[in-house]
Scaffold this active site. Structure first.
Site, PDB file in Angstrom:
ATOM      1  N   LYS A  47      26.994  33.660 -37.235  1.00 21.04           N
ATOM      2  CA  LYS A  47      25.244  33.409 -36.889  1.00 21.04           C
ATOM      3  C   LYS A  47      25.409  34.111 -35.465  1.00 21.04           C
ATOM      4  O   LYS A  47      24.316  34.574 -35.103  1.00 21.04           O
ATOM      5  CB  LYS A  47      25.262  32.001 -37.002  1.00 21.04           C
ATOM      6  CG  LYS A  47      25.023  31.318 -38.106  1.00 21.04           C
ATOM      7  CD  LYS A  47      24.319  29.920 -37.931  1.00 21.04           C
ATOM      8  CE  LYS A  47      24.350  29.003 -39.357  1.00 21.04           C
ATOM      9  NZ  LYS A  47      23.670  27.855 -38.974  1.00 21.04           N
ATOM     10  N   ASP A 101      19.248  26.265 -36.717  1.00 18.32           N
ATOM     11  CA  ASP A 101      19.949  25.945 -37.895  1.00 18.32           C
ATOM     12  C   ASP A 101      18.758  25.221 -38.714  1.00 18.32           C
ATOM     13  O   ASP A 101      17.819  24.841 -38.599  1.00 18.32           O
ATOM     14  CB  ASP A 101      21.060  25.326 -37.463  1.00 18.32           C
ATOM     15  CG  ASP A 101      21.866  24.346 -38.775  1.00 18.32           C
ATOM     16  OD1 ASP A 101      22.038  25.153 -39.605  1.00 18.32           O
ATOM     17  OD2 ASP A 101      21.822  23.228 -38.622  1.00 18.32           O
ATOM     18  N   LEU A 102      19.276  25.146 -40.168  1.00 16.60           N
ATOM     19  CA  LEU A 102      18.310  24.143 -40.970  1.00 16.60           C
ATOM     20  C   LEU A 102      18.850  22.728 -41.219  1.00 16.60           C
ATOM     21  O   LEU A 102      18.535  21.939 -40.488  1.00 16.60           O
ATOM     22  CB  LEU A 102      18.143  24.912 -42.268  1.00 16.60           C
ATOM     23  CG  LEU A 102      17.111  26.033 -42.441  1.00 16.60           C
ATOM     24  CD1 LEU A 102      16.948  26.553 -43.693  1.00 16.60           C
ATOM     25  CD2 LEU A 102      15.909  25.745 -41.688  1.00 16.60           C
ATOM     26  N   ASP A 103      19.902  22.679 -42.107  1.00 19.39           N
ATOM     27  CA  ASP A 103      20.463  21.441 -42.485  1.00 19.39           C
ATOM     28  C   ASP A 103      21.130  20.631 -41.211  1.00 19.39           C
ATOM     29  O   ASP A 103      21.923  21.086 -40.333  1.00 19.39           O
ATOM     30  CB  ASP A 103      21.573  21.396 -43.564  1.00 19.39           C
ATOM     31  CG  ASP A 103      21.018  21.983 -44.864  1.00 19.39           C
ATOM     32  OD1 ASP A 103      20.628  21.292 -45.471  1.00 19.39           O
ATOM     33  OD2 ASP A 103      20.857  23.159 -44.911  1.00 19.39           O
ATOM     34  N   THR A 116      20.861  29.838 -40.841  1.00 18.99           N
ATOM     35  CA  THR A 116      21.410  28.794 -41.609  1.00 18.99           C
ATOM     36  C   THR A 116      22.510  29.493 -42.604  1.00 18.99           C
ATOM     37  O   THR A 116      22.715  30.524 -42.787  1.00 18.99           O
ATOM     38  CB  THR A 116      20.430  28.413 -42.709  1.00 18.99           C
ATOM     39  OG1 THR A 116      20.904  27.459 -43.478  1.00 18.99           O
ATOM     40  CG2 THR A 116      19.780  29.815 -43.601  1.00 18.99           C
ATOM     41  N   GLY A 117      23.501  28.454 -43.290  1.00 23.37           N
ATOM     42  CA  GLY A 117      24.343  28.785 -44.140  1.00 23.37           C
ATOM     43  C   GLY A 117      23.851  29.239 -45.387  1.00 23.37           C
ATOM     44  O   GLY A 117      24.301  29.682 -46.395  1.00 23.37           O
ATOM     45  N   ASP A 141      24.064  22.040 -35.328  1.00 22.66           N
ATOM     46  CA  ASP A 141      24.804  20.484 -35.361  1.00 22.66           C
ATOM     47  C   ASP A 141      26.006  20.661 -35.823  1.00 22.66           C
ATOM     48  O   ASP A 141      26.744  19.841 -35.787  1.00 22.66           O
ATOM     49  CB  ASP A 141      23.737  19.744 -36.189  1.00 22.66           C
ATOM     50  CG  ASP A 141      24.002  20.176 -37.823  1.00 22.66           C
ATOM     51  OD1 ASP A 141      23.775  21.213 -38.173  1.00 22.66           O
ATOM     52  OD2 ASP A 141      24.494  19.160 -38.435  1.00 22.66           O
ATOM     53  N   SER A 142      26.356  21.920 -36.167  1.00 24.24           N
ATOM     54  CA  SER A 142      27.672  21.893 -36.804  1.00 24.24           C
ATOM     55  C   SER A 142      28.754  23.007 -36.665  1.00 24.24           C
ATOM     56  O   SER A 142      28.421  23.745 -35.829  1.00 24.24           O
ATOM     57  CB  SER A 142      27.696  21.824 -38.393  1.00 24.24           C
ATOM     58  OG  SER A 142      28.787  21.455 -39.315  1.00 24.24           O
ATOM     59  N   ASN A 191      29.630  25.854 -38.087  1.00 21.50           N
ATOM     60  CA  ASN A 191      29.203  27.160 -38.332  1.00 21.50           C
ATOM     61  C   ASN A 191      28.309  27.379 -37.476  1.00 21.50           C
ATOM     62  O   ASN A 191      27.712  28.761 -37.378  1.00 21.50           O
ATOM     63  CB  ASN A 191      28.591  27.172 -39.772  1.00 21.50           C
ATOM     64  CG  ASN A 191      27.519  26.532 -40.266  1.00 21.50           C
ATOM     65  OD1 ASN A 191      27.188  25.311 -39.345  1.00 21.50           O
ATOM     66  ND2 ASN A 191      26.660  26.850 -41.021  1.00 21.50           N
TER      67      ASN A 191
HETATM   68 CA    CA Z   1      23.669  22.479 -39.975  1.00 20.78          CA
END
Ligand code: CA
Length: 291
Positions: free
Chosen positions: A213, A7-9, A41-42, A236-237, A239
């Site tokens: 994802k 993931d990115l963020d 990523t989103g 981390d989240s 999604n």
């Molecule tokens: Ca994230």
């Protein structure tokens, strides 16, 4: 072949929304040793490209818009799952009527109404007057982060977005008003024809029900001839749940929500401690030992 989906963020990006040199070098090293690193990523694809370019990274597959688009390392759109036009229309009408700030992701732009940023500024003022102790800096930081994406196209109304006839992959609604966001979440969670996820504290996102994802991870593994067993996903989240559960091994960031850590197989360091590089190093060490 080992594959790492990140993931990115909150994961590969530090709190300044950048890929650190340590993370970037770790990815290059992984690639040199035949480990495939895939971004999931989103964010929108063109936005991801800017972030990767800044870190001088190339040759990565990119899963964007929470799995609604998959681009190969040459930038070819290999697979996409757009939202049905009438579902987008219903969603935007509802968000518009309820005065939400929202963004709609297409292949070459993030459409957003002109009035959106003013709406968020008003929300910040309201939150401030309701609670004098609110961390205003944090709210402004969250808004600034939202606006720092690449590729915005401002429109007068949601009808302009529908009139582009572009394939639309992701609708992101953002609000600082907890009750308003909950109302939106409740409204859309009753509609089973779209996937509803949240990637950060102040948002919720909608995609086609087949876009996730996890599904995108399965698609990329098949394209590359890899196996789920050799796949690691890092996030981390909420999604990220679909990919953390689909991958052979799901790893949560130390800064992830408690629920995400609980369902992951392992926990790495925080995003500001280069948690992704730490995972990559362990994978490369294990590979060396095996030979
Ligand atoms: Ca994230």
């Amino acid at each position: 072949m080992k594959m790492i989906f990140t993931d990115l963020d909150g994961t590969l990006l530090n709190s300044s929304s950048e890929i650190s040199t340590i993370n970037a070098e770790a990815i290059k090293k992984a690639q040199k040793h035949g480990v495939e690193v895939v971004v999931a990523t989103g964010r929108a694809y063109f936005d991801v490209q800017e972030i990767l370019k800044k870190a001088e990274l190339s040759n990565l597959w990119v899963i964007a818009a929470n799995g609604a688009t998959i681009h190969d390392p040459n930038g070819q759109l290999r697979h996409s799952v757009p939202i049905d036009a009438h579902h987008v229309k219903e969603a935007l009408q509802w968000l518009d009527a309820n005065e939400f700030y929202y963004e709609v992701f297409a292949e070459h732009a993030i459409y957003t109404p002109n009035s959106g940023r003013e709406l968020l500024a008003i929300e910040i003022d309201r939150v401030k007057s309701a609670n004098k102790n609110v961390d205003e800096e944090r709210l402004h930081h969250a808004a600034a982060k939202q606006y720092s994406q690449t590729g915005f196209a401002f429109v007068a109304s949601y009808e302009d977005i529908l009139n582009t006839n572009a394939e639309l992959y992701n609708v992101l609604a953002f609000s600082f008003d907890d009750e308003k966001r909950k109302k939106g979440w409740d409204h859309f969670s009753k509609q089973h024809d779209m996937t509803l996820v949240s990637s950060a504290d102040h948002n919720f996102e909608l995609e086609h029900k087949d876009a996730s994802k996890g599904n995108a991870l399965t698609y990329v593994i098949k394209e590359l001839g890899g196996s789920l067993h050799d796949t690691i996903a890092i996030g981390d989240s909420f999604n990220d749940v679909s990919m953390l559960q689909t991958a052979g091994k799901g790893i949560a960031m130390a800064n992830a929500h408690a629920e995400i850590k609980a369902l992951a197989d392992d926990v790495t360091l925080t995003n500001d401690e280069n948690g992704v590089a730490s995972v990559i190093e362990k994978v490369l060490e294990a590979q060396l030992e095996a030979h």
